[in-house]
Structure formats: C-alpha cells, structure tokens
Design a protein around this motif. Structure first.
Motif, PDB file in Angstrom:
ATOM      1  N   ASN A  89       0.778  -1.208  -0.063  1.00 19.94           N
ATOM      2  CA  ASN A  89      -0.149   0.039  -0.009  1.00 19.94           C
ATOM      3  C   ASN A  89       0.955   1.323  -0.010  1.00 19.94           C
ATOM      4  O   ASN A  89       1.810   1.343   0.654  1.00 19.94           O
ATOM      5  CB  ASN A  89      -0.821   0.032   1.187  1.00 19.94           C
ATOM      6  N   SER A  90       0.628   2.067  -0.914  1.00 17.91           N
ATOM      7  CA  SER A  90       1.322   3.470  -0.948  1.00 17.91           C
ATOM      8  C   SER A  90       0.123   4.559  -0.939  1.00 17.91           C
ATOM      9  O   SER A  90      -1.046   4.434  -1.497  1.00 17.91           O
ATOM     10  CB  SER A  90       2.338   3.259  -1.840  1.00 17.91           C
ATOM     11  N   SER A  91       0.446   5.668  -0.787  1.00 15.85           N
ATOM     12  CA  SER A  91      -0.429   6.868  -0.931  1.00 15.85           C
ATOM     13  C   SER A  91       0.181   8.006  -1.756  1.00 15.85           C
ATOM     14  O   SER A  91       1.487   8.081  -1.714  1.00 15.85           O
ATOM     15  CB  SER A  91      -0.863   7.150   0.471  1.00 15.85           C
ATOM     16  N   PHE A  92      -0.607   8.690  -2.274  1.00 13.97           N
ATOM     17  CA  PHE A  92      -0.045   9.869  -3.091  1.00 13.97           C
ATOM     18  C   PHE A  92      -1.296  10.588  -3.101  1.00 13.97           C
ATOM     19  O   PHE A  92      -2.645  10.269  -2.913  1.00 13.97           O
ATOM     20  CB  PHE A  92       0.414   9.667  -4.420  1.00 13.97           C
ATOM     21  N   THR A  93      -1.401  12.072  -3.500  1.00  9.89           N
ATOM     22  CA  THR A  93      -2.212  12.926  -3.733  1.00  9.89           C
ATOM     23  C   THR A  93      -2.405  13.346  -5.100  1.00  9.89           C
ATOM     24  O   THR A  93      -1.540  13.210  -5.869  1.00  9.89           O
ATOM     25  CB  THR A  93      -1.746  14.318  -2.901  1.00  9.89           C
ATOM     26  N   ALA A  94      -3.589  13.086  -5.551  1.00 10.41           N
ATOM     27  CA  ALA A  94      -4.085  13.252  -6.965  1.00 10.41           C
ATOM     28  C   ALA A  94      -4.855  14.355  -7.140  1.00 10.41           C
ATOM     29  O   ALA A  94      -6.013  14.590  -6.349  1.00 10.41           O
ATOM     30  CB  ALA A  94      -4.696  11.924  -7.467  1.00 10.41           C
ATOM     31  N   LEU A  95      -4.484  15.364  -8.039  1.00  9.93           N
ATOM     32  CA  LEU A  95      -4.993  16.487  -8.374  1.00  9.93           C
ATOM     33  C   LEU A  95      -5.899  16.243  -9.743  1.00  9.93           C
ATOM     34  O   LEU A  95      -5.165  15.809 -10.443  1.00  9.93           O
ATOM     35  CB  LEU A  95      -4.225  17.837  -8.304  1.00  9.93           C
ATOM     36  N   PHE A  96      -6.875  16.974  -9.897  1.00 10.63           N
ATOM     37  CA  PHE A  96      -7.649  17.031 -10.954  1.00 10.63           C
ATOM     38  C   PHE A  96      -8.394  18.396 -11.299  1.00 10.63           C
ATOM     39  O   PHE A  96      -8.429  19.389 -10.329  1.00 10.63           O
ATOM     40  CB  PHE A  96      -8.754  16.089 -11.031  1.00 10.63           C
ATOM     41  N   LEU A  97      -8.326  18.861 -12.523  1.00 11.41           N
ATOM     42  CA  LEU A  97      -8.860  20.124 -13.130  1.00 11.41           C
ATOM     43  C   LEU A  97     -10.553  20.110 -12.716  1.00 11.41           C
ATOM     44  O   LEU A  97     -11.020  19.201 -13.277  1.00 11.41           O
ATOM     45  CB  LEU A  97      -8.579  20.426 -14.383  1.00 11.41           C
ATOM     46  N   THR A  98     -10.718  21.011 -12.184  1.00  9.71           N
ATOM     47  CA  THR A  98     -12.582  20.988 -11.955  1.00  9.71           C
ATOM     48  C   THR A  98     -13.161  20.875 -13.276  1.00  9.71           C
ATOM     49  O   THR A  98     -14.228  20.174 -13.402  1.00  9.71           O
ATOM     50  CB  THR A  98     -12.653  22.346 -11.319  1.00  9.71           C
ATOM     51  N   LYS A  99     -12.595  21.516 -14.242  1.00 13.97           N
ATOM     52  CA  LYS A  99     -13.426  21.505 -15.383  1.00 13.97           C
ATOM     53  C   LYS A  99     -13.445  20.101 -16.126  1.00 13.97           C
ATOM     54  O   LYS A  99     -13.956  19.800 -17.186  1.00 13.97           O
ATOM     55  CB  LYS A  99     -12.843  22.627 -16.467  1.00 13.97           C
ATOM     56  N   ASP A 100     -12.413  19.283 -15.822  1.00  8.96           N
ATOM     57  CA  ASP A 100     -12.358  18.111 -15.916  1.00  8.96           C
ATOM     58  C   ASP A 100     -13.208  17.112 -15.299  1.00  8.96           C
ATOM     59  O   ASP A 100     -14.142  16.222 -15.659  1.00  8.96           O
ATOM     60  CB  ASP A 100     -10.989  17.299 -16.321  1.00  8.96           C
ATOM     61  N   PHE A 101     -13.394  17.095 -13.895  1.00 11.10           N
ATOM     62  CA  PHE A 101     -13.911  16.255 -13.115  1.00 11.10           C
ATOM     63  C   PHE A 101     -15.344  16.790 -12.874  1.00 11.10           C
ATOM     64  O   PHE A 101     -16.150  15.699 -12.749  1.00 11.10           O
ATOM     65  CB  PHE A 101     -13.015  16.333 -11.617  1.00 11.10           C
ATOM     66  N   ILE A 102     -15.735  17.867 -12.497  1.00 12.91           N
ATOM     67  CA  ILE A 102     -17.151  18.284 -12.132  1.00 12.91           C
ATOM     68  C   ILE A 102     -18.080  17.633 -13.484  1.00 12.91           C
ATOM     69  O   ILE A 102     -19.151  17.201 -12.922  1.00 12.91           O
ATOM     70  CB  ILE A 102     -17.227  19.713 -11.636  1.00 12.91           C
ATOM     71  N   PRO A 103     -17.910  18.004 -14.684  1.00 10.75           N
ATOM     72  CA  PRO A 103     -18.773  17.377 -15.786  1.00 10.75           C
ATOM     73  C   PRO A 103     -19.033  16.065 -15.615  1.00 10.75           C
ATOM     74  O   PRO A 103     -20.215  15.440 -15.662  1.00 10.75           O
ATOM     75  CB  PRO A 103     -18.345  17.949 -16.929  1.00 10.75           C
ATOM     76  N   VAL A 104     -17.947  15.398 -15.396  1.00 10.02           N
ATOM     77  CA  VAL A 104     -17.956  13.758 -15.357  1.00 10.02           C
ATOM     78  C   VAL A 104     -18.891  13.324 -13.877  1.00 10.02           C
ATOM     79  O   VAL A 104     -19.934  12.697 -14.057  1.00 10.02           O
ATOM     80  CB  VAL A 104     -16.867  13.004 -15.121  1.00 10.02           C
ATOM     81  N   LEU A 105     -18.851  14.035 -12.654  1.00 10.23           N
ATOM     82  CA  LEU A 105     -19.663  13.720 -11.847  1.00 10.23           C
ATOM     83  C   LEU A 105     -21.340  14.173 -11.898  1.00 10.23           C
ATOM     84  O   LEU A 105     -21.956  13.388 -11.490  1.00 10.23           O
ATOM     85  CB  LEU A 105     -18.936  14.381 -10.593  1.00 10.23           C
ATOM     86  N   ARG A 106     -21.301  15.254 -12.480  1.00 13.95           N
ATOM     87  CA  ARG A 106     -22.561  15.840 -12.716  1.00 13.95           C
ATOM     88  C   ARG A 106     -23.363  14.823 -13.730  1.00 13.95           C
ATOM     89  O   ARG A 106     -24.567  14.384 -13.736  1.00 13.95           O
ATOM     90  CB  ARG A 106     -22.455  17.297 -13.478  1.00 13.95           C
ATOM     91  N   SER A 107     -22.818  14.321 -14.774  1.00  9.99           N
ATOM     92  CA  SER A 107     -23.309  13.319 -15.693  1.00  9.99           C
ATOM     93  C   SER A 107     -23.639  12.117 -15.201  1.00  9.99           C
ATOM     94  O   SER A 107     -24.603  11.408 -15.751  1.00  9.99           O
ATOM     95  CB  SER A 107     -22.383  13.201 -16.933  1.00  9.99           C
ATOM     96  N   LEU A 108     -23.037  11.646 -14.047  1.00  9.33           N
ATOM     97  CA  LEU A 108     -23.410  10.228 -13.534  1.00  9.33           C
ATOM     98  C   LEU A 108     -25.029  10.405 -13.081  1.00  9.33           C
ATOM     99  O   LEU A 108     -25.570   9.211 -13.134  1.00  9.33           O
ATOM    100  CB  LEU A 108     -22.432   9.970 -12.205  1.00  9.33           C
ATOM    101  N   SER A 109     -25.284  11.448 -12.606  1.00 10.18           N
ATOM    102  CA  SER A 109     -26.705  11.686 -12.063  1.00 10.18           C
ATOM    103  C   SER A 109     -27.816  11.365 -13.330  1.00 10.18           C
ATOM    104  O   SER A 109     -28.916  11.087 -13.036  1.00 10.18           O
ATOM    105  CB  SER A 109     -27.214  12.914 -11.455  1.00 10.18           C
TER     106      SER A 109
END
Length: 102
Positions: free
Chosen positions: A2-22
C-alpha cells in the motif's frame, strides 16, 4: 504494498463527469481506480457499460498526458456529394454558397 499519493484534477475535467453520473440509472456502484496519471470511473447500466478517464494535474494546472493520445480525426471528402449539373468543382460550389449568404 500500500502506498499513498495526492491526486489533483482540474475542476473543468472532474465536475462534468460527476454531474453526468446523475443522468444514468446506474445498476450498482461507480468503481474508481487511480494512479499518478489518471482516474478511471467505471459503471454499468441496464443497457451499457461505461469507463471515463480523467487526467491528473499538477498544482499549476498542467494535465498529465501519459495515459492519453491526441485525437486526430481522419476525414475524407466525397466529391460525388457535390456532383450535379450546376457545379463542376467544389470551389465553385462554395463560392456560390458564400455569395448567396452574403
């Protein structure tokens, strides 16, 4: 291991995908997989299976390109579409179309 890291995403990439899930009637869970370069979301509906990939980003907002290739569409031109008695070539067709719209 197990290892950990911080993943960053651009809001303009991430939010539309989350919104479309609904908009989907998701059968079960949305599975997530992530590494240093990409986040994968995977889900199923009664009619299909979907996978969406979102690139990670740096703090400066630069997307990772490791998991992605530039999309270069291949287009073809079918001259027969423009063949009729009025127009002998493509340039003449567009010239008249532009003139008519002016």
């Amino acid at each position: 291991a197990n290892s950990s890291f911080t993943a960053l995403f651009l809001t303009k990439d991430f939010i539309p995908v989350l919104r479309s899930l609904s908009d989907f009637a998701i059968d079960d869970n949305v599975d997530l997989a992530v590494n240093e370069d990409v986040l994968q979301l995977h889900w199923k509906t009664a009619g299909n299976e979907y996978k969406v990939y979102i690139p990670t980003a740096t703090i400066e907002g630069k997307r990772s390109k490791v998991a992605f290739n530039r999309y270069n569409p291949v287009t073809t031109f079918d001259e027969s579409y423009y063949d009729d008695e009025t127009y002998d070539d493509y340039e003449e067709y567009w010239h008249d179309a532009i003139e008519a719209s002016a």
